[in-house]
Design a protein around this motif. Structure first.
Motif, PDB file in Angstrom:
ATOM      1  N   LEU A  43       0.830  -1.200   0.000  1.00  0.00           N
ATOM      2  CA  LEU A  43       0.000   0.000   0.000  1.00  0.00           C
ATOM      3  C   LEU A  43       0.869   1.256   0.000  1.00  0.00           C
ATOM      4  CD1 LEU A  43      -2.973   0.749  -0.006  1.00  0.00           C
ATOM      5  CD2 LEU A  43      -2.955   0.600   2.492  1.00  0.00           C
ATOM      6  N   PHE A  44       1.981   1.232   0.714  1.00  0.00           N
ATOM      7  CA  PHE A  44       2.917   2.353   0.710  1.00  0.00           C
ATOM      8  C   PHE A  44       3.342   2.680  -0.725  1.00  0.00           C
ATOM      9  CE2 PHE A  44       7.282   3.758   0.311  1.00  0.00           C
ATOM     10  CZ  PHE A  44       7.321   4.879   1.122  1.00  0.00           C
ATOM     11  N   PHE A  45       3.766   1.665  -1.479  1.00  0.00           N
ATOM     12  CA  PHE A  45       4.237   1.917  -2.842  1.00  0.00           C
ATOM     13  C   PHE A  45       3.100   2.311  -3.782  1.00  0.00           C
ATOM     14  CE2 PHE A  45       8.042  -0.182  -1.256  1.00  0.00           C
ATOM     15  CZ  PHE A  45       8.996   0.712  -1.720  1.00  0.00           C
ATOM     16  N   GLU A  46       1.919   1.787  -3.592  1.00  0.00           N
ATOM     17  CA  GLU A  46       0.764   2.201  -4.408  1.00  0.00           C
ATOM     18  C   GLU A  46       0.477   3.682  -4.202  1.00  0.00           C
ATOM     19  OE1 GLU A  46      -2.629  -0.275  -3.548  1.00  0.00           O
ATOM     20  OE2 GLU A  46      -1.468  -2.105  -3.906  1.00  0.00           O
ATOM     21  N   ARG A  47       0.444   4.095  -2.941  1.00  0.00           N
ATOM     22  CA  ARG A  47       0.136   5.496  -2.634  1.00  0.00           C
ATOM     23  C   ARG A  47       1.271   6.421  -3.044  1.00  0.00           C
ATOM     24  NH1 ARG A  47      -3.217   4.841   3.084  1.00  0.00           N
ATOM     25  NH2 ARG A  47      -4.920   3.667   2.120  1.00  0.00           N
ATOM     26  N   PHE A  48       2.500   5.999  -2.866  1.00  0.00           N
ATOM     27  CA  PHE A  48       3.649   6.796  -3.301  1.00  0.00           C
ATOM     28  C   PHE A  48       3.603   7.002  -4.811  1.00  0.00           C
ATOM     29  CE2 PHE A  48       8.072   7.145  -4.768  1.00  0.00           C
ATOM     30  CZ  PHE A  48       8.474   8.261  -4.060  1.00  0.00           C
ATOM     31  N   ALA A  49       3.368   5.929  -5.563  1.00  0.00           N
ATOM     32  CA  ALA A  49       3.345   6.007  -7.027  1.00  0.00           C
ATOM     33  C   ALA A  49       2.215   6.889  -7.535  1.00  0.00           C
ATOM     34  CB  ALA A  49       3.228   4.604  -7.629  1.00  0.00           C
ATOM     35  N   SER A  50       1.077   6.902  -6.837  1.00  0.00           N
ATOM     36  CA  SER A  50      -0.065   7.698  -7.293  1.00  0.00           C
ATOM     37  C   SER A  50      -0.012   9.136  -6.794  1.00  0.00           C
ATOM     38  CB  SER A  50      -1.376   7.043  -6.842  1.00  0.00           C
ATOM     39  OG  SER A  50      -1.532   7.168  -5.431  1.00  0.00           O
ATOM     40  N   GLY A  51       0.982   9.464  -5.954  1.00  0.00           N
ATOM     41  CA  GLY A  51       1.100  10.822  -5.427  1.00  0.00           C
ATOM     42  C   GLY A  51       0.103  11.125  -4.318  1.00  0.00           C
ATOM     43  N   ASP A  52      -0.440  10.099  -3.683  1.00  0.00           N
ATOM     44  CA  ASP A  52      -1.422  10.260  -2.605  1.00  0.00           C
ATOM     45  C   ASP A  52      -0.702  10.496  -1.281  1.00  0.00           C
ATOM     46  OD1 ASP A  52      -3.487  10.134  -0.773  1.00  0.00           O
ATOM     47  OD2 ASP A  52      -4.020   8.032  -1.205  1.00  0.00           O
ATOM     48  N   LEU A  53      -0.238  11.735  -1.065  1.00  0.00           N
ATOM     49  CA  LEU A  53       0.519  12.041   0.142  1.00  0.00           C
ATOM     50  C   LEU A  53      -0.319  11.871   1.412  1.00  0.00           C
ATOM     51  CD1 LEU A  53       3.163  12.879   1.465  1.00  0.00           C
ATOM     52  CD2 LEU A  53       2.512  15.263   1.085  1.00  0.00           C
ATOM     53  N   PRO A  54      -1.568  12.362   1.465  1.00  0.00           N
ATOM     54  CA  PRO A  54      -2.348  12.136   2.687  1.00  0.00           C
ATOM     55  C   PRO A  54      -2.526  10.640   2.988  1.00  0.00           C
ATOM     56  CG  PRO A  54      -3.377  13.850   1.369  1.00  0.00           C
ATOM     57  CD  PRO A  54      -2.286  13.236   0.527  1.00  0.00           C
ATOM     58  N   GLY A  55      -2.807   9.849   1.958  1.00  0.00           N
ATOM     59  CA  GLY A  55      -2.953   8.407   2.150  1.00  0.00           C
ATOM     60  C   GLY A  55      -1.651   7.757   2.567  1.00  0.00           C
ATOM     61  N   LEU A  56      -0.553   8.224   2.019  1.00  0.00           N
ATOM     62  CA  LEU A  56       0.768   7.699   2.372  1.00  0.00           C
ATOM     63  C   LEU A  56       1.065   7.984   3.843  1.00  0.00           C
ATOM     64  CD1 LEU A  56       3.365   6.429   1.062  1.00  0.00           C
ATOM     65  CD2 LEU A  56       4.183   8.765   0.855  1.00  0.00           C
ATOM     66  N   LEU A  57       0.799   9.203   4.277  1.00  0.00           N
ATOM     67  CA  LEU A  57       1.092   9.593   5.654  1.00  0.00           C
ATOM     68  C   LEU A  57       0.243   8.829   6.663  1.00  0.00           C
ATOM     69  CD1 LEU A  57       1.537  13.426   5.144  1.00  0.00           C
ATOM     70  CD2 LEU A  57       3.334  11.693   5.444  1.00  0.00           C
ATOM     71  N   GLU A  58      -0.955   8.399   6.264  1.00  0.00           N
ATOM     72  CA  GLU A  58      -1.821   7.606   7.136  1.00  0.00           C
ATOM     73  C   GLU A  58      -1.179   6.278   7.526  1.00  0.00           C
ATOM     74  OE1 GLU A  58      -5.416   6.845   5.020  1.00  0.00           O
ATOM     75  OE2 GLU A  58      -6.246   8.836   5.414  1.00  0.00           O
ATOM     76  N   LEU A  59      -0.246   5.810   6.723  1.00  0.00           N
ATOM     77  CA  LEU A  59       0.383   4.514   6.971  1.00  0.00           C
ATOM     78  C   LEU A  59       1.430   4.556   8.079  1.00  0.00           C
ATOM     79  CD1 LEU A  59       0.855   3.373   3.269  1.00  0.00           C
ATOM     80  CD2 LEU A  59      -0.983   2.735   4.854  1.00  0.00           C
ATOM     81  N   PHE A  60       1.859   5.757   8.467  1.00  0.00           N
ATOM     82  CA  PHE A  60       2.915   5.905   9.464  1.00  0.00           C
ATOM     83  C   PHE A  60       2.336   6.069  10.865  1.00  0.00           C
ATOM     84  CE2 PHE A  60       5.107   6.992   5.568  1.00  0.00           C
ATOM     85  CZ  PHE A  60       6.359   6.444   5.761  1.00  0.00           C
ATOM     86  N   ALA A  61       3.051   5.520  11.851  1.00  0.00           N
ATOM     87  CA  ALA A  61       2.697   5.696  13.255  1.00  0.00           C
ATOM     88  C   ALA A  61       2.923   7.158  13.659  1.00  0.00           C
ATOM     89  CB  ALA A  61       3.548   4.764  14.125  1.00  0.00           C
TER      90      ALA A  61
END
Length: 138
Positions: free
Chosen positions: A16-34
């Protein structure tokens, strides 16, 4: 959670990290972090994304810097993803141009993730900091 369940959960978060990174979904990417992350990218201080971070704001700034200083990727290939319980290591290769110098760099790199309770708690990047620093030097 069994080791198999943990491995599956860790792999899913990394994918999911790489999917969101590749699509430019920064808010979604940041949701993955503690809330607090052991986030480290070693390298030259001439490279704007090196250093340690731990908060969401710091991690957001890390990902926001890429489009400010780099071209779109000329190459981005994920070669392998190895998962063992909470840990995942991704081996990859990329090539980018540096906007300020017009130089390019190609690098093989590794990312070490740790995922706990569905959140990324460790992000360590091991990249060719010499090649990158050279591309940032005018």
């Amino acid at each position: 959670m069994t080791i198999v369940q943990q491995r599956t959960a860790t792999g899913a978060i990394v994918d999911l990290f790489f999917e969101r990174f590749a699509s430019g979904d920064l808010p979604g990417l940041l949701e993955l972090f503690a809330d607090r992350v052991d986030f480290r990218v070693a390298g030259s201080p001439d490279v704007p994304w090196t250093g340690t971070r731990s908060t969401g704001e710091e991690i957001s700034a890390f990902f926001e810097v890429f489009p400010e200083v780099l071209t779109e990727p000329q190459r981005f290939v994920l070669h392998a993803r190895l998962v063992d319980g909470q840990h995942a290591v991704v081996l990859a290769e990329s090539a980018f141009g540096v906007l300020a110098t017009k130089k390019t760099f190609t690098q093989a790199y590794a990312l070490h993730f740790t995922v706990v309770d569905g959140k990324i708690t460790r992000y360590h990047m091991y990249e060719d900091s010499y090649a990158i620093a050279e591309a940032f030097t005018a």
